[in-house]
Design a protein around this motif. Sequence first.
Motif, short mmCIF file in Angstrom:
data_model
loop_
_atom_site.label_atom_id
_atom_site.label_comp_id
_atom_site.label_asym_id
_atom_site.label_seq_id
_atom_site.Cartn_x
_atom_site.Cartn_y
_atom_site.Cartn_z
N THR A 38 0.47 21.07 -58.73
CA THR A 38 1.67 20.85 -57.94
C THR A 38 1.28 20.51 -56.50
O THR A 38 0.15 20.79 -56.07
CB THR A 38 2.54 22.11 -57.94
OG1 THR A 38 1.84 23.16 -57.27
CG2 THR A 38 2.91 22.53 -59.36
N PRO A 39 2.22 19.95 -55.73
CA PRO A 39 1.92 19.72 -54.31
C PRO A 39 1.54 21.01 -53.58
O PRO A 39 0.64 21.01 -52.74
CB PRO A 39 3.23 19.15 -53.76
CG PRO A 39 3.89 18.52 -54.93
CD PRO A 39 3.52 19.37 -56.11
N TYR A 40 2.19 22.10 -53.94
CA TYR A 40 1.86 23.40 -53.34
C TYR A 40 0.39 23.75 -53.60
O TYR A 40 -0.33 24.15 -52.68
CB TYR A 40 2.77 24.49 -53.91
CG TYR A 40 2.32 25.88 -53.57
CD1 TYR A 40 2.58 26.42 -52.31
CD2 TYR A 40 1.61 26.66 -54.48
CE1 TYR A 40 2.15 27.70 -51.97
CE2 TYR A 40 1.18 27.94 -54.16
CZ TYR A 40 1.46 28.45 -52.90
OH TYR A 40 1.02 29.70 -52.57
N TYR A 65 7.37 24.28 -47.32
CA TYR A 65 8.42 25.26 -47.59
C TYR A 65 9.75 24.82 -46.98
O TYR A 65 10.81 25.00 -47.59
CB TYR A 65 8.03 26.64 -47.07
CG TYR A 65 7.02 27.35 -47.92
CD1 TYR A 65 7.18 27.44 -49.30
CD2 TYR A 65 5.92 27.96 -47.35
CE1 TYR A 65 6.26 28.11 -50.09
CE2 TYR A 65 5.00 28.63 -48.13
CZ TYR A 65 5.18 28.69 -49.49
OH TYR A 65 4.26 29.35 -50.26
N LEU A 66 9.71 24.29 -45.78
CA LEU A 66 10.94 23.82 -45.14
C LEU A 66 11.62 22.76 -46.01
O LEU A 66 12.83 22.83 -46.26
CB LEU A 66 10.64 23.24 -43.76
CG LEU A 66 11.82 22.57 -43.04
CD1 LEU A 66 12.82 23.61 -42.57
CD2 LEU A 66 11.32 21.73 -41.89
N LEU A 67 10.84 21.80 -46.46
CA LEU A 67 11.43 20.72 -47.26
C LEU A 67 11.89 21.19 -48.63
O LEU A 67 12.96 20.79 -49.09
CB LEU A 67 10.42 19.58 -47.41
CG LEU A 67 10.13 18.79 -46.15
CD1 LEU A 67 9.06 17.75 -46.41
CD2 LEU A 67 11.38 18.14 -45.60
N THR A 68 11.09 22.02 -49.30
CA THR A 68 11.44 22.40 -50.67
C THR A 68 12.48 23.53 -50.74
O THR A 68 13.32 23.53 -51.63
CB THR A 68 10.19 22.80 -51.47
OG1 THR A 68 9.53 23.88 -50.82
CG2 THR A 68 9.27 21.61 -51.65
N PHE A 85 8.60 15.18 -53.19
CA PHE A 85 7.70 15.59 -52.12
C PHE A 85 6.34 14.91 -52.28
O PHE A 85 5.77 14.40 -51.32
CB PHE A 85 7.53 17.11 -52.12
CG PHE A 85 6.60 17.60 -51.06
CD1 PHE A 85 7.06 17.87 -49.79
CD2 PHE A 85 5.25 17.77 -51.32
CE1 PHE A 85 6.21 18.30 -48.80
CE2 PHE A 85 4.38 18.21 -50.35
CZ PHE A 85 4.86 18.48 -49.08
N ALA A 86 5.83 14.92 -53.51
CA ALA A 86 4.51 14.34 -53.77
C ALA A 86 4.47 12.84 -53.46
O ALA A 86 3.48 12.35 -52.92
CB ALA A 86 4.10 14.59 -55.22
N THR A 87 5.53 12.12 -53.80
CA THR A 87 5.52 10.67 -53.59
C THR A 87 5.88 10.29 -52.16
O THR A 87 5.37 9.30 -51.64
CB THR A 87 6.48 9.97 -54.56
OG1 THR A 87 7.79 10.51 -54.39
CG2 THR A 87 6.03 10.14 -55.99
#
Length: 168
Positions: free
Chosen positions: A48-50, A117-120, A130-132
């Motif tokens: 995952t991006p995380y 975290y802010l975005l998700t 988020f990844a793209t």
Amino acid sequence: LVGPLSDLSDNQEIALSVLQIVSAMLSLIGSSVIVYKIVRKFKKERTTPYERIILGLSSFDILASITYALSPFLLPSETSQRVWAIGTKSTCSLLGFMSQFACFWAVWYNVLLSFYYLLTVRFQVKPKVFATKYELWMHLSGAIFFPITAFLGLWGDWYSEEALTMMC
């Protein structure tokens, strides 16, 4: 030349060095375990991006921890008042380079994690979006800034011992 640090005894200097080395080694162990777990997952499934942000954070924390563990020894012995300083101007430049490169890059990954975290969480951005849309630029920002500034400091001979820390 570093200002006088005469308000600390040799025993206090040793205690500071030992505490810095021990905490750096604990951080090194923890970050190594995290890197191992994520890299092992790469072989089996997608991450995952995380996990990729944590991988970057932990990877640079490993380098930063090594830098912090070695810094009490690599300070220049001819100018440093630290008790275990056995280094030279060159080792101090290496410490300064590693501090700019790895230590600040690890801090930058903490910033990126907060942004993630802010975005998700707050803005409900999905991991795939988020990844793209964001992730590449987040990683590239550090990959461009920190190596360039670290090499500029090395090239400009800007690294010397700092008065109130055990770093250059």
